[in-house]
Design a protein around this motif. Structure first.
Motif, PDB file in Angstrom:
ATOM      1  N   ALA A 138       0.309  14.441  -8.488  1.00 47.86           N
ATOM      2  CA  ALA A 138       1.034  15.706  -8.347  1.00 47.86           C
ATOM      3  C   ALA A 138       1.453  16.273  -9.696  1.00 47.86           C
ATOM      4  O   ALA A 138       1.498  17.490  -9.890  1.00 47.86           O
ATOM      5  CB  ALA A 138       2.262  15.513  -7.459  1.00 47.86           C
ATOM      6  N   ALA A 139       1.747  15.397 -10.647  1.00 51.69           N
ATOM      7  CA  ALA A 139       2.179  15.849 -11.967  1.00 51.69           C
ATOM      8  C   ALA A 139       1.022  16.369 -12.803  1.00 51.69           C
ATOM      9  O   ALA A 139       1.247  17.038 -13.819  1.00 51.69           O
ATOM     10  CB  ALA A 139       2.878  14.708 -12.701  1.00 51.69           C
ATOM     11  N   ARG A 140      -0.210  16.088 -12.385  1.00 56.80           N
ATOM     12  CA  ARG A 140      -1.369  16.425 -13.216  1.00 56.80           C
ATOM     13  C   ARG A 140      -2.390  17.342 -12.544  1.00 56.80           C
ATOM     14  O   ARG A 140      -3.223  17.912 -13.230  1.00 56.80           O
ATOM     15  CB  ARG A 140      -2.087  15.135 -13.648  1.00 56.80           C
ATOM     16  CG  ARG A 140      -1.272  14.290 -14.610  1.00 56.80           C
ATOM     17  CD  ARG A 140      -1.777  12.865 -14.687  1.00 56.80           C
ATOM     18  NE  ARG A 140      -1.030  12.094 -15.689  1.00 56.80           N
ATOM     19  CZ  ARG A 140       0.163  11.577 -15.464  1.00 56.80           C
ATOM     20  NH1 ARG A 140       0.746  11.737 -14.275  1.00 56.80           N
ATOM     21  NH2 ARG A 140       0.790  10.895 -16.411  1.00 56.80           N
ATOM     22  N   ARG A 141      -2.307  17.504 -11.218  1.00 55.49           N
ATOM     23  CA  ARG A 141      -3.310  18.293 -10.514  1.00 55.49           C
ATOM     24  C   ARG A 141      -3.050  19.780 -10.720  1.00 55.49           C
ATOM     25  O   ARG A 141      -1.951  20.180 -11.118  1.00 55.49           O
ATOM     26  CB  ARG A 141      -3.315  17.967  -9.024  1.00 55.49           C
ATOM     27  CG  ARG A 141      -2.142  18.518  -8.247  1.00 55.49           C
ATOM     28  CD  ARG A 141      -2.086  17.979  -6.841  1.00 55.49           C
ATOM     29  NE  ARG A 141      -3.348  18.146  -6.135  1.00 55.49           N
ATOM     30  CZ  ARG A 141      -3.617  17.528  -4.977  1.00 55.49           C
ATOM     31  NH1 ARG A 141      -2.726  16.704  -4.425  1.00 55.49           N
ATOM     32  NH2 ARG A 141      -4.769  17.730  -4.383  1.00 55.49           N
ATOM     33  N   VAL A 189       0.834  -1.204   0.000  1.00 58.17           N
ATOM     34  CA  VAL A 189       0.000   0.000   0.000  1.00 58.17           C
ATOM     35  C   VAL A 189       0.866   1.249   0.000  1.00 58.17           C
ATOM     36  O   VAL A 189       0.582   2.221  -0.704  1.00 58.17           O
ATOM     37  CB  VAL A 189      -0.955  -0.005   1.210  1.00 58.17           C
ATOM     38  CG1 VAL A 189      -1.636   1.352   1.360  1.00 58.17           C
ATOM     39  CG2 VAL A 189      -2.001  -1.094   1.054  1.00 58.17           C
ATOM     40  N   ARG A 190       1.941   1.249   0.780  1.00 65.85           N
ATOM     41  CA  ARG A 190       2.847   2.409   0.793  1.00 65.85           C
ATOM     42  C   ARG A 190       3.438   2.660  -0.594  1.00 65.85           C
ATOM     43  O   ARG A 190       3.544   3.804  -1.043  1.00 65.85           O
ATOM     44  CB  ARG A 190       3.972   2.179   1.805  1.00 65.85           C
ATOM     45  CG  ARG A 190       3.544   2.312   3.247  1.00 65.85           C
ATOM     46  CD  ARG A 190       4.709   2.046   4.191  1.00 65.85           C
ATOM     47  NE  ARG A 190       4.318   2.150   5.578  1.00 65.85           N
ATOM     48  CZ  ARG A 190       4.319   3.284   6.285  1.00 65.85           C
ATOM     49  NH1 ARG A 190       4.712   4.407   5.699  1.00 65.85           N
ATOM     50  NH2 ARG A 190       3.949   3.302   7.549  1.00 65.85           N
ATOM     51  N   GLN A 191       3.818   1.593  -1.265  1.00 64.82           N
ATOM     52  CA  GLN A 191       4.392   1.734  -2.612  1.00 64.82           C
ATOM     53  C   GLN A 191       3.346   2.274  -3.596  1.00 64.82           C
ATOM     54  O   GLN A 191       3.647   3.149  -4.416  1.00 64.82           O
ATOM     55  CB  GLN A 191       4.937   0.383  -3.082  1.00 64.82           C
ATOM     56  CG  GLN A 191       6.129  -0.115  -2.271  1.00 64.82           C
ATOM     57  CD  GLN A 191       6.528  -1.530  -2.625  1.00 64.82           C
ATOM     58  OE1 GLN A 191       5.739  -2.293  -3.205  1.00 64.82           O
ATOM     59  NE2 GLN A 191       7.751  -1.913  -2.285  1.00 64.82           N
ATOM     60  N   ILE A 192       2.140   1.733  -3.508  1.00 66.19           N
ATOM     61  CA  ILE A 192       1.060   2.196  -4.394  1.00 66.19           C
ATOM     62  C   ILE A 192       0.741   3.662  -4.108  1.00 66.19           C
ATOM     63  O   ILE A 192       0.548   4.459  -5.032  1.00 66.19           O
ATOM     64  CB  ILE A 192      -0.195   1.325  -4.211  1.00 66.19           C
ATOM     65  CG1 ILE A 192       0.081  -0.112  -4.666  1.00 66.19           C
ATOM     66  CG2 ILE A 192      -1.372   1.907  -4.989  1.00 66.19           C
ATOM     67  CD1 ILE A 192      -1.009  -1.097  -4.283  1.00 66.19           C
ATOM     68  N   ALA A 193       0.708   4.026  -2.820  1.00 62.56           N
ATOM     69  CA  ALA A 193       0.405   5.406  -2.439  1.00 62.56           C
ATOM     70  C   ALA A 193       1.458   6.365  -2.990  1.00 62.56           C
ATOM     71  O   ALA A 193       1.126   7.442  -3.500  1.00 62.56           O
ATOM     72  CB  ALA A 193       0.323   5.529  -0.922  1.00 62.56           C
ATOM     73  N   HIS A 194       2.722   5.979  -2.894  1.00 66.57           N
ATOM     74  CA  HIS A 194       3.814   6.823  -3.404  1.00 66.57           C
ATOM     75  C   HIS A 194       3.678   7.015  -4.910  1.00 66.57           C
ATOM     76  O   HIS A 194       3.807   8.135  -5.423  1.00 66.57           O
ATOM     77  CB  HIS A 194       5.163   6.179  -3.072  1.00 66.57           C
ATOM     78  CG  HIS A 194       6.332   6.929  -3.612  1.00 66.57           C
ATOM     79  ND1 HIS A 194       6.798   8.101  -3.056  1.00 66.57           N
ATOM     80  CD2 HIS A 194       7.128   6.684  -4.694  1.00 66.57           C
ATOM     81  CE1 HIS A 194       7.827   8.551  -3.763  1.00 66.57           C
ATOM     82  NE2 HIS A 194       8.048   7.703  -4.754  1.00 66.57           N
ATOM     83  N   ARG A 195       3.390   5.938  -5.614  1.00 66.15           N
ATOM     84  CA  ARG A 195       3.251   6.002  -7.073  1.00 66.15           C
ATOM     85  C   ARG A 195       2.042   6.849  -7.468  1.00 66.15           C
ATOM     86  O   ARG A 195       2.118   7.692  -8.368  1.00 66.15           O
ATOM     87  CB  ARG A 195       3.119   4.580  -7.626  1.00 66.15           C
ATOM     88  CG  ARG A 195       3.112   4.483  -9.139  1.00 66.15           C
ATOM     89  CD  ARG A 195       3.310   3.048  -9.589  1.00 66.15           C
ATOM     90  NE  ARG A 195       2.211   2.180  -9.195  1.00 66.15           N
ATOM     91  CZ  ARG A 195       2.336   1.163  -8.334  1.00 66.15           C
ATOM     92  NH1 ARG A 195       3.503   0.916  -7.755  1.00 66.15           N
ATOM     93  NH2 ARG A 195       1.297   0.396  -8.045  1.00 66.15           N
ATOM     94  N   ALA A 196       0.916   6.644  -6.779  1.00 68.01           N
ATOM     95  CA  ALA A 196      -0.301   7.398  -7.100  1.00 68.01           C
ATOM     96  C   ALA A 196      -0.120   8.876  -6.776  1.00 68.01           C
ATOM     97  O   ALA A 196      -0.556   9.750  -7.543  1.00 68.01           O
ATOM     98  CB  ALA A 196      -1.479   6.826  -6.314  1.00 68.01           C
TER      99      ALA A 196
END
Length: 313
Positions: free
Chosen positions: A177-180, A165-172
């Motif tokens: 952040a790149a698109r918001r 979950v931590r890895q998925i959270a970091h990736r998401a």
């Protein structure tokens, strides 16, 4: 109470149904706005979010509530799993959607804007960013970054390990952040821009309209193949101004009018034909100019816009 009926709360004119006084019903009602918001942010559809709440209630009503230590976490877990199942179905359905797909707009209370993080999370712009995430990434981002659930809780909700979950959270988080939107725009700034935009449309002042929109502005119109709408994004100030000029708000059609409102936690406009809502217009603003316009025309997505929908964290 009929177990097939979801207890309602938090919506203007609605209250929990008589007879729903047991602790399980009280827990569901207490967290209903949160559960709806989780499902809505994962799906971008209020109708599907309500279906998810129906499924959550049926599962919640069928368990021994005395064995549940944390009703909120348990209910969020059920809602997340149901939303993930439905999200995968919706993604296949959207592949055949006619024209651009936009989230279903919600009429929200003015105080939603006071919770900046909540308002940002349900904005049209953010919901479109969330659409670019894989289903599990979307669930993790919503639960962690919007609702601040712990990694252990999220792991139980999506059947992953806390490390995963931590890895998925970091990736998401990096993806979002790149698109918001780069900066938070105050409701007052958005209202001022929309007021000027509305006046330009109502007076047919093309010069003023062009001053309000960025040179690379993008207009997305969602008709769902039911009503006329552009089937591709309209890009560029001149093209967008030309399309907007067709709205026709002059004195020759007094039935058409733009009405300020609050949609998805932000100021927006309703294009009305008499008493009927034709379109919802939402905007994204940067540096004082409109860079994105979202026009929802699909009548299937406008059925809730006349009544306030409660969202919460």
């Amino acid at each position: 109470m009929d177990e097939r009926t979801v207890p309602a709360t938090g919506v203007s004119g609605h209250s929990p149904r008589a007879g729903g006084t047991d602790s399980g019903t009280e827990a569901f009602v207490a967290h209903r706005n949160l559960l709806f918001t989780v499902a809505y942010e994962m799906l971008g559809s209020a109708a599907d979010a309500e279906d998810v709440l129906q499924e959550t209630w049926l599962r919640w009503a069928g368990i021994d509530h005395d064995t549940v230590r944390d009703p909120r976490a348990f209910l969020v877990r059920i809602t997340t799993r149901q939303a993930l199942t439905r999200l995968r179905v919706l993604r296949r359905r959207k592949e055949s959607y006619v024209g651009p797909w936009l989230p279903e707009p919600l009429l929200t209370a003015p105080d939603v804007a006071d919770d900046i993080e909540l308002a940002d999370s349900v904005s049209m712009a953010m919901l479109l960013v969330l659409e670019t995430l894989a289903p599990t990434e979307r669930a993790v981002f919503v639960l962690r970054d919007v609702f601040d659930l712990g990694y252990d809780e999220i792991a139980q909700a999506i059947d992953k390990t806390p490390v995963a979950v931590r890895q998925i959270a970091h990736r998401a988080r990096a993806h979002v952040a790149a698109r918001r939107p780069r900066a938070v725009v105050s409701p007052a700034e958005t209202r001022d821009a929309l007021t000027a935009f509305q006046q330009a449309l109502e007076t047919g002042d093309l010069r003023r309209l062009l001053d309000m929109i960025a040179p690379d502005v993008v207009l997305l119109t969602d008709g769902g193949g039911i009503v006329p709408a552009a089937l591709e994004p309209v890009v560029g100030a001149d093209e967008v101004a030309r399309v907007l000029g067709r709205i026709g708000l002059g004195p020759e059609d007094s039935r058409r009018e733009l009405r300020p409102t609050q949609v998805n936690g932000h100021p927006a406009l309703l294009l009305c034909l008499g008493d009927e809502i034709d379109s919802v217009l939402a905007v994204r603003i940067e540096d004082g100019r409109i860079i994105s316009l979202y026009a929802v025309r699909n009548p299937e997505k406008l059925s809730r816009i006349k009544r306030e929908t409660a969202v919460g964290r």
